[in-house]
Every structure is written in structure tokens, then in C-alpha cells.
Design a protein around this motif. Structure first.
Motif, PDB file in Angstrom:
ATOM      1  N   PRO A   1      15.764 109.342  62.581  1.00  0.00           N
ATOM      2  CA  PRO A   1      15.542 110.060  63.840  1.00  0.00           C
ATOM      3  C   PRO A   1      14.698 111.319  63.659  1.00  0.00           C
ATOM      4  CG  PRO A   1      17.824 109.309  63.709  1.00  0.00           C
ATOM      5  CD  PRO A   1      17.192 108.983  62.390  1.00  0.00           C
TER       6      PRO A   1
ATOM      7  N   ALA B   1      11.057 111.874  65.274  1.00  0.00           N
ATOM      8  CA  ALA B   1      10.916 112.968  66.249  1.00  0.00           C
ATOM      9  C   ALA B   1       9.692 113.823  65.908  1.00  0.00           C
ATOM     10  CB  ALA B   1      12.183 113.825  66.265  1.00  0.00           C
TER      11      ALA B   1
ATOM     12  N   PHE C   1      12.322 102.966  72.972  1.00  0.00           N
ATOM     13  CA  PHE C   1      12.985 102.758  71.681  1.00  0.00           C
ATOM     14  C   PHE C   1      13.551 101.326  71.634  1.00  0.00           C
ATOM     15  CE2 PHE C   1      16.230 102.977  68.435  1.00  0.00           C
ATOM     16  CZ  PHE C   1      15.522 103.627  67.436  1.00  0.00           C
TER      17      PHE C   1
ATOM     18  N   CYS D   1      21.441 106.083  71.682  1.00  0.00           N
ATOM     19  CA  CYS D   1      21.137 104.755  71.140  1.00  0.00           C
ATOM     20  C   CYS D   1      22.433 104.076  70.681  1.00  0.00           C
ATOM     21  CB  CYS D   1      20.189 104.930  69.955  1.00  0.00           C
ATOM     22  SG  CYS D   1      19.874 103.408  69.078  1.00  0.00           S
TER      23      CYS D   1
ATOM     24  N   TRP E   1      20.189 105.520  63.664  1.00  0.00           N
ATOM     25  CA  TRP E   1      19.933 105.791  65.091  1.00  0.00           C
ATOM     26  C   TRP E   1      21.185 105.593  65.940  1.00  0.00           C
ATOM     27  CZ3 TRP E   1      15.642 107.913  67.202  1.00  0.00           C
ATOM     28  CH2 TRP E   1      14.503 107.980  66.394  1.00  0.00           C
TER      29      TRP E   1
ATOM     30  N   THR F   1      22.912 108.306  68.010  1.00  0.00           N
ATOM     31  CA  THR F   1      22.024 109.473  68.152  1.00  0.00           C
ATOM     32  C   THR F   1      21.673 109.704  69.626  1.00  0.00           C
ATOM     33  OG1 THR F   1      21.022 109.093  65.984  1.00  0.00           O
ATOM     34  CG2 THR F   1      19.717 110.385  67.549  1.00  0.00           C
TER      35      THR F   1
ATOM     36  N   ILE G   1      19.092 110.528  71.602  1.00  0.00           N
ATOM     37  CA  ILE G   1      17.634 110.624  71.415  1.00  0.00           C
ATOM     38  C   ILE G   1      17.029 111.596  72.429  1.00  0.00           C
ATOM     39  CG2 ILE G   1      15.466 109.334  71.253  1.00  0.00           C
ATOM     40  CD1 ILE G   1      17.024 106.866  70.526  1.00  0.00           C
TER      41      ILE G   1
ATOM     42  N   VAL H   1      14.426 108.666  77.028  1.00  0.00           N
ATOM     43  CA  VAL H   1      14.133 107.450  76.293  1.00  0.00           C
ATOM     44  C   VAL H   1      14.638 106.243  77.077  1.00  0.00           C
ATOM     45  CG1 VAL H   1      16.243 107.479  74.895  1.00  0.00           C
ATOM     46  CG2 VAL H   1      14.181 106.512  73.947  1.00  0.00           C
TER      47      VAL H   1
END
Ligand code: BGC
Length: 267
Positions: free
Chosen positions: A51, A55, A82, A91, A101, A104, A106, A120
Motif C-alpha cells: 500500500p 500510494a 483497485f 479493501c 492490502w 487497508t 485505501i 477508490v
């Protein structure tokens, strides 16, 4: 900011970013027609694609796009795709990506990194809403299923032009296997299948999905949609099946469209 300044900010254009296994691509999307303004910008996906590493690349791409003449205002939200289940920005699956991920947030991670709002959306969902609005699904009522064939199999469930998110039809179990493990574009290459052999697997897959959902239209996306002449003619379905129209740009366009819809930026 005065009402006039607010109005003069360029909100009909939004940055969309498409995160894939090999490349991260971005572009400025004109939401009126779903076309990219200027060239898209691509950086290879960092390995390992954690991640934090991703990023940083997303930030680099947004910086390049934002420095262009006529770019959207610097506080305009950015849409990102994603390849996993995305609920409220978090996620919840990682079939073909780094397992770190899962769990996470995001949206939070990218918003912090970019210093502007980021949201996302699942990659296939993004491609699906782009096709429904600007591409092969434009004006089609009822259920439209967009199936993307790539590293995995992604799906977007569209009903009357609106997305039902996170359908994950690539993971239907068919003949004892996760469908994408046999019928994705990458599985075809891995197994050295001819187009004719591959179309048998696609026939099996699409017949099953057709039986479950009776859609009005199937749209086939992903890189191999440009080779549709090789396999679509071998398939027999009662549902019309057509290749995607937006090709490589569908993810970027859909990411921008999704966040624009959320923030009511589409005019
Ligand atoms: C993932 C989906 C994704 C698709 C295409 C699947 O393995 O589970 O979330 O949309 O691949 O990238």
C-alpha cells in the motif's frame, strides 16, 4: 471563495487513476464525453506492490497530471481503481495483489498521501460504469454485465445504468474451480490455449452467468477485448455479447466518473 470563483473552478474534468498489476495509469477525464484530455501517464507498479509503495506512485502520477496546463483545481477529488473488493474505501480481498492490502483503508491512505480527497472503486466496477455511460452499454436498460478478462476475471453488475458494487462474478465456482483460475486471459496464456479452446471455457462461463442473471447485455472488457473476433464468434448465448468500447482507458474514466458522481461534479 466567492460563488463566482467556485463556479470557474474546472470541475467538469477529474483525474482518474487505474491501479493494475504491472502498471499504474492516470489521466484527466472530461466527464461530458468520457474522453481523456491529453496523454495518459503510466508508471510501472512497484514491486512488492505494498500500500505505501503504491500510494507514493499514485501521488507522483497525480502530481504530473496536476502540473499540466488546464488541469483540474488542486482540491478536486481524485478517483482510483483497485483490483479487489472495496467497501467504504477499505479493501476486503486480494486475489491477485499483495495480501497486505486486505483491511487497508485505501481512501484514508491515499487522501493523506495526496492531501486532497481520494476515493477508490473496484477496477471492474469502474470499467463497468464507464461502459454503461459512455461505451457499449450506453442507453441499455435492465441488467448489463461487464466482464473483464485479464489477470483475473472482474465483473460489474449494472442495472438501469446504476452500479450494484462488488459483484465478484470472476470467483464463481465452475466445474470445481474458481472461474478466473481457468478462464482469465492470463490463464489462457499460461495454459497455452488456442482461441478456439479458450472460447469453450468462455462459453461454459458465460452460459452459467447467463443462467444465473439473464442479463440484457454482456460486455467483454480487459486487454483481450480487442481480440474479440477470435472468440466471440464461437460462442452461442441467447444474450447479446459485445466487446467493450473504451478499451485501455475504461478504468481511468470509470474511476473519475465514480468520484464525480459521489461529489456531484458531473454537469
Ligand atoms: C478480483 C476482483 C477484480 C478482478 C479483476 C479478481 O480476482 O477479485 O476484485 O475486479 O480480479 O482485476
Amino acid at each position: 471563495m466567492s460563488k463566482k470563483d467556485e463556479k470557474s473552478k474546472n470541475h467538469a474534468q477529474v483525474i482518474g487513476i487505474d491501479i493494475g498489476g504491472t502498471g499504474i495509469k492516470g489521466g484527466i477525464v472530461n466527464l461530458k464525453d468520457g474522453e481523456l484530455v491529453g496523454e495518459r501517464f503510466r508508471i510501472p507498479t512497484p514491486q512488492p506492490a505494498t500500500p505505501e509503495a503504491v500510494a507514493a506512485v499514485v501521488a507522483q502520477i497525480v502530481e504530473e497530471l496536476s502540473s499540466r496546463k488546464g488541469a483540474p483545481a488542486k482540491d478536486t477529488p481524485v478517483g482510483v481503481t483497485f483490483p479487489g473488493i472495496i467497501q467504504h474505501g477499505v479493501c476486503w480481498s486480494a486475489a491477485n495483489v499483495d495480501k497486505s492490502w486486505v483491511g487497508t483503508d485505501i481512501d484514508a491512505l491515499f487522501t493523506k498521501q495526496l492531501g486532497r480527497p481520494v476515493e477508490v472503486v473496484n477496477d471492474a466496477d469502474a470499467a463497468g460504469i464507464a461502459e454503461a455511460r459512455y461505451g457499449a452499454g450506453k442507453g441499455v436498460d435492465g441488467t448489463v454485465l461487464v466482464i473483464t478478462l485479464g489477470t483475473g476475471i472482474g465483473s460489474a453488475f449494472i442495472f438501469n445504468g446504476r452500479l450494484v458494487p462488488n459483484a465478484e462474478l470472476g470467483h464463481l465456482e465452475i466445474d470445481g474451480h474458481d472461474a478466473e483460475s481457468k478462464a482469465s486471459a492470463v490463464a489462457r496464456e499460461r495454459d497455452g490455449l488456442s482461441w478456439e479452446e479458450y472460447s469453450v471455457l468462455l462459453q461454459r462461463y458465460f452460459s452459467h452467468v447467463e443462467f444465473l442473471f439473464s442479463p440484457e447485455l454482456f460486455i467483454v472488457g480487459g486487454g483481450i477485448s480487442k481480440r474479440a473476433d477470435e472468440y466471440l464468434p464461437h460462442m452461442k448465448l441467447r444474450t447479446k455479447i459485445v466487446p467493450a468500447e473504451l478499451k485501455n482507458e475504461a478504468g481511468i474514466v470509470g474511476a473519475a466518473l465514480q468520484i464525480a458522481l459521489q461529489h456531484k461534479l458531473t454537469k
